[in-house]
Design an enzyme around this catalytic site. Structure first.
Site, mmCIF file in Angstrom:
data_model
loop_
_atom_site.group_PDB
_atom_site.id
_atom_site.type_symbol
_atom_site.label_atom_id
_atom_site.label_comp_id
_atom_site.label_asym_id
_atom_site.label_seq_id
_atom_site.Cartn_x
_atom_site.Cartn_y
_atom_site.Cartn_z
ATOM 1 N N LYS A 34 -11.550 16.789 -24.212
ATOM 2 C CA LYS A 34 -10.448 15.928 -24.676
ATOM 3 C C LYS A 34 -10.580 15.649 -26.160
ATOM 4 C CE LYS A 34 -13.046 12.096 -25.368
ATOM 5 N NZ LYS A 34 -13.409 11.646 -26.702
ATOM 6 N N ASP B 286 -14.902 7.747 -19.958
ATOM 7 C CA ASP B 286 -13.968 8.871 -20.120
ATOM 8 C C ASP B 286 -13.817 9.711 -18.848
ATOM 9 O OD1 ASP B 286 -13.726 8.222 -22.809
ATOM 10 O OD2 ASP B 286 -15.169 9.721 -23.490
HETATM 11 O O1 C5P Z 1 -18.855 4.675 -20.742
HETATM 12 P P1 C5P Z 1 -19.838 5.531 -21.459
HETATM 13 O O2 C5P Z 1 -21.121 5.679 -20.695
HETATM 14 O O3 C5P Z 1 -19.283 6.843 -21.882
HETATM 15 O O4 C5P Z 1 -20.194 4.772 -22.808
HETATM 16 C C1 C5P Z 1 -21.283 5.137 -23.599
HETATM 17 C C2 C5P Z 1 -21.528 4.056 -24.625
HETATM 18 O O5 C5P Z 1 -20.475 4.021 -25.585
HETATM 19 C C3 C5P Z 1 -21.589 2.644 -24.077
HETATM 20 O O6 C5P Z 1 -22.885 2.326 -23.629
HETATM 21 C C4 C5P Z 1 -21.203 1.810 -25.276
HETATM 22 O O7 C5P Z 1 -22.282 1.674 -26.167
HETATM 23 C C5 C5P Z 1 -20.181 2.696 -25.966
HETATM 24 N N1 C5P Z 1 -18.793 2.353 -25.556
HETATM 25 C C6 C5P Z 1 -18.224 1.195 -26.035
HETATM 26 N N2 C5P Z 1 -16.944 0.889 -25.670
HETATM 27 C C7 C5P Z 1 -16.223 1.703 -24.890
HETATM 28 C C8 C5P Z 1 -16.784 2.913 -24.407
HETATM 29 C C9 C5P Z 1 -18.085 3.213 -24.772
HETATM 30 O O8 C5P Z 1 -18.857 0.437 -26.768
HETATM 31 N N3 C5P Z 1 -14.970 1.369 -24.572
#
Ligand code: C5P
Length: 309
Positions: free
Chosen positions: A12, A145
């Site tokens: 994406k 995501d």
């Molecule tokens: O959800 P995911 O595991 O992909 O997120 C990885 C990291 O990215 C989270 O631990 C956070 O630090 C950051 N993040 C964030 N806000 C979001 C998505 C991700 O701060 N909306």
């Protein structure tokens, strides 16, 4: 038990990424518009005893930094398998292989694509017949995501990005993805954004910026208004952490891109081309400038995670 089941899921690009303040749960409130593009990882699942996982393909080729793909239970694919098995009340028995074309730690949601493809493949292998809602719920637990990687197309993402609503894209847009240097860690880029806002280097945000201009441009289906509307709040912190990306962005616009932006948390540069022919030409030119390690011409929207017949 059947034989091998294969599913694939797309990379994406965030064509709008508006980031609000840090929430109490450690995530940021987002208004983002995801576009699934024609670069796919493939997950194969066969009967096995317990779980095993192998990872192969050009997308794994990052030698250092946060780029190595684990072949153990810390891999999102492994966690997807355990989560689906627990949800369905079946034994987590499968031999999994991930063939990666999506570069790792690139801001292209490659890990999320793998997790989404694993959910689809294992649901078929195990005959668990999980509903769409259940799969989306499991996906949200795996990462912000991952629900989009299941849905694909073009979609507005709210909450931490996990609440997805399809949006209309009247035509395909054509892009060149350029990957320069080592991967970037997503938490590090979000952390740098918070630091820059706290220090006054960037304006503080009461909430995520609205995605309406990009949604209108996708609906209109023309490349020029889309180019004008592209937004990524994570681009300034990504550029602070990787100053060489400025040169990469400039190389893309110098070579004829309508606009170029950092994809998600980077470091991939997504360059929008006027049409397909121009994208192929732009890719050839950018492959020759010595800035990018990998260059790919892609287009979107494309569907989300699907079984490969
Ligand atoms: O959800 P995911 O595991 O992909 O997120 C990885 C990291 O990215 C989270 O631990 C956070 O630090 C950051 N993040 C964030 N806000 C979001 C998505 C991700 O701060 N909306």
């Amino acid at each position: 038990m059947t034989g091998v089941v294969v599913a694939r899921a797309p990379a994406k690009v965030n064509v709008h990424l508006g980031v609000g303040p840090l929430r109490d749960d450690g995530f940021h409130e987002l208004h983002t518009v995801y576009l699934a593009v024609s670069l796919f990882d493939t997950v194969s699942a066969r009967p096995g005893e317990g779980l095993s996982l192998t990872v192969s393909g050009e997308g794994t080729g990052v030698a250092a930094g946060p780029g190595l793909v684990p072949g153990d239970r810390t891999n999102l694919v492994w966690r997807a398998a355990e989560l689906l098995a627990e949800h369905a009340g079946v034994a987590a028995d499968a031999a999994l292989d991930v063939a990666k074309s999506i570069p790792v730690a690139a801001g292209l949601a490659g890990g999320s694509a793998d997790a989404a493809a694993a959910l689809v493949a294992l649901d078929a292998l195990w005959g668990t017949r999980a509903s769409r809602e259940d799969l989306l719920g499991l996906a949200a637990r795996l990462g912000s995501d991952v629900p989009f990687s299941l849905v694909g197309g073009a979609a507005l993402g709210t909450g931490r990005g996990e609440q997805v609503t399809p949006v209309l894209a009247r035509s395909r847009s054509h892009w060149v993805l350029g990957i320069a240097g080592e991967g970037l860690s997503t938490p590090a880029v979000y952390g740098e954004l918070d630091r820059m806002r706290a220090a006054g280097a960037l304006p503080a945000a009461a909430g995520p910026s609205p995605a309406d201009p990009v949604i209108a441009a996708l609906r209109a289906g023309e490349a020029a208004p889309l180019a004008a509307a592209l937004t990524n709040d994570l681009q300034p912190p990504a550029l602070t952490l990787r100053p060489d990306l400025r040169r990469a962005l400039r190389a893309a616009t110098d070579a004829g891109a309508l606009a170029a932006l950092v994809s998600g948390s980077g470091p991939t540069v997504a360059a929008l081309a006027p049409d397909e022919t121009a994208a192929v030409r732009l890719a050839a030119e950018l492959a020759g400038v010595g800035v990018f390690r990998t260059v790919r011409a892609v287009s979107g929207p494309v569907p989300g995670a699907r079984l490969v017949p």
